[in-house]
Write a protein that holds these residues in place. Sequence first.
Motif, PDB file in Angstrom:
ATOM      1  N   TYR A 237       0.372  -1.774   0.044  1.00 30.78           N
ATOM      2  CA  TYR A 237       0.396  -0.032   0.352  1.00 30.78           C
ATOM      3  C   TYR A 237       1.072   1.584  -0.349  1.00 30.78           C
ATOM      4  O   TYR A 237       0.098   2.243   0.855  1.00 30.78           O
ATOM      5  CB  TYR A 237      -0.791   0.208   0.827  1.00 30.78           C
ATOM      6  CG  TYR A 237      -1.734  -1.086   1.525  1.00 30.78           C
ATOM      7  CD1 TYR A 237      -2.932  -1.270   0.753  1.00 30.78           C
ATOM      8  CD2 TYR A 237      -1.387  -2.451   1.918  1.00 30.78           C
ATOM      9  CE1 TYR A 237      -3.826  -2.725   1.191  1.00 30.78           C
ATOM     10  CE2 TYR A 237      -2.789  -3.431   1.976  1.00 30.78           C
ATOM     11  CZ  TYR A 237      -3.488  -3.475   1.697  1.00 30.78           C
ATOM     12  OH  TYR A 237      -4.390  -4.701   1.401  1.00 30.78           O
TER      13      TYR A 237
ATOM     14  N   ARG B 280      -1.579   4.318  -1.356  1.00 32.83           N
ATOM     15  CA  ARG B 280      -1.786   5.353   0.013  1.00 32.83           C
ATOM     16  C   ARG B 280      -1.069   5.570   1.624  1.00 32.83           C
ATOM     17  O   ARG B 280      -1.333   7.127   2.484  1.00 32.83           O
ATOM     18  CB  ARG B 280      -2.603   3.989   1.117  1.00 32.83           C
ATOM     19  CG  ARG B 280      -3.448   4.073   0.044  1.00 32.83           C
ATOM     20  CD  ARG B 280      -4.695   2.504   0.469  1.00 32.83           C
ATOM     21  NE  ARG B 280      -5.855   2.512   0.171  1.00 32.83           N
ATOM     22  CZ  ARG B 280      -6.924   3.188   0.239  1.00 32.83           C
ATOM     23  NH1 ARG B 280      -7.038   4.374   1.467  1.00 32.83           N
ATOM     24  NH2 ARG B 280      -8.235   3.647  -0.210  1.00 32.83           N
TER      25      ARG B 280
ATOM     26  N   LEU C 139      -7.599   7.163   4.631  1.00 33.28           N
ATOM     27  CA  LEU C 139      -6.677   7.119   3.929  1.00 33.28           C
ATOM     28  C   LEU C 139      -5.717   5.609   4.290  1.00 33.28           C
ATOM     29  O   LEU C 139      -5.471   4.461   4.215  1.00 33.28           O
ATOM     30  CB  LEU C 139      -5.313   7.682   3.245  1.00 33.28           C
ATOM     31  CG  LEU C 139      -5.819   8.456   2.398  1.00 33.28           C
ATOM     32  CD1 LEU C 139      -4.656  10.110   2.224  1.00 33.28           C
ATOM     33  CD2 LEU C 139      -5.849   7.954   1.186  1.00 33.28           C
TER      34      LEU C 139
END
Length: 635
Positions: free
Chosen positions: A36, A39, A116
């Motif tokens: 991720y 993010r 997020l």
Amino acid sequence: MRRVSAPSEPGQPANPDAPRNDWQTIRSLLPYLADYRGRVALALTCLIGAKFTNLGVPVVMKAIIDHLSAARHLTDIARTQQQSGLIVLGGLGALVIAYAAVRLSTSLLTELREILFAKVTQSAARKIALEVFEHLHALSLRFHLDRQTGGMSRDIERGTRGVQSLISYSLYNILPTLVEVTLVLGFFIFKYEAYYALVTFAALASYIFFTIRMTEWRTHFRRTMNELDSKANARAIDSLLNYETVKYFGNERYEAERYDVNLQHYRVAAVKSQQSLSMLNFGQQTIIAICMVLILWRAVNGVMAGHLTLGDLVLINTFMLQLYIPLNFLGAVYRDLKQSLTDMDRMFNLIHVTREVADAPDAPPLVLQGGTVRFDHVDFSYEPARQILNDISFTVAAGTTTAVVGHSGSGKSTLSRLLFRFYDLDRASGGAVTIDGQDIRDITQDSLRAAIGIVPQDTVLFNDTIYYNIAYGRPTASREEVIAAARAAHIHTFIESLPAGYETTVGERGLKLSGGEKQRVAIARTVLKNPCILIFDEATSALDSKSERAIQHELGQIARNRTTLMIAHRLSTIVHAEQILVMDHGRIVERGTHEVLLALGGLYAQMWSLQQRAQQASQQAVEALEAADEPVPAG
């Protein structure tokens, strides 16, 4: 993609209780966040933006106070110089709006950061928990026999919670505080004098040093608490799982005392932990108080000397509060962070336990060509000092039945464990087990176990419905197939007689069912699996004579045209076998058909004679009771 480290020495399990340093634990976590990156980058951008806008809050407040200070006679000015007053009022209005804007921007960016990062935190925790669960299932039977399930489940629970805490504390507390400290120190140097930055930095360094040293000293208290908590939980679960045994012997008070001993030790460790926490909190507040005195006294003198305005004093004080309020919590956060690392440490140690039985990287699946099973000069021991099998060699031809008999402890059940590859034989001296000429150590475990079905002597069921437990043999089976398997195991009529039918829950480990009912459920799910190779490990040991005769016929039908290994105690159940092996002290001492072994007059003949006499005595007792019109005891 698996992230489990490959063992340096296969077959040598890592110690799951050995503590590692914190950086090792953090490095173990980083790969789960790498998926991720986008993010994480956006969340960090929002974090830095929120701190910049947060820095503007006291700056705007300083401007408001300075305007008010300059316009302390605003009423007179407004009467004599209306235009000038309007200018001042207009400037204050703009500053108030700017103040609200920067505060709102700080809140917006902070919430965006949390939105997020929420997916990152939850996804990482899910992946790690799933990987630990899968890895525990992949470990050998030896590992699970040496561990307590209750303690392991507690370690996983705390470790997963620790992952969430570590990520949250790092992103929401530690990193924002470090960014804010850097911005404030830079602002002090740029706007005022180095004194403020130096004092603040010295206080921060002292605070962090003191917190780390004290927390390191306190960590062993927390680790001790974890160990005692896991131990107490494991004992409690073990006692509750063996509820009937506790009741049989009236040992409720004994179990409570054993549990209380662990709770008392936990209490002592918890009290010491709290006492050291109070010492840490007082030391932190002392450092903060000294720094505030030094900073504010310098600022007050600056205002008195005319170097600083009242707005500057308020700004400096606000910056100190903005730093020390989160820094005060940073001490608690660091303690929780250390606790999370300690909790994660035990969980990651479970992941890094070496798989004693592991597939080769290029292992092919089993290719069945009838299902001929061969044990070739097999030697095996669970412990070096206690040999279980000695030079065992035999072949179960495809589609035939081989029975293994012998006294308890002769090594019969070990054969099934080796065939399922719960343990690996030593390649140098342990011999080999093959299926259709393929060494089972060279093929995948999944394909091997998919080809074998077993009805164990001790059947343990899931705490779920009867339908679920039968369907476990093949989860994709239709309801009609599940019911057909139940009919084959002669349990369908019993299930239909229950109020909830197939949706009846069986209780913990199946304790709501009798031994015979549990065994018939085990037979049904093996029938549903429809394997090529069958193992019956005392498959009818928990059944009465009538049920045994009925199911014996069904087992014969199930075993037809399948390779079957029967481990038996009642010799009457295996007289039809094409080959009977008699084991004693880990060796095959006799082999042949039922008739051949009786003719030999050896160990098998002695066992047969003893069982026949016992059966005759039992039958005579039943007939005597019937002749006396007394009820025959059940079973």
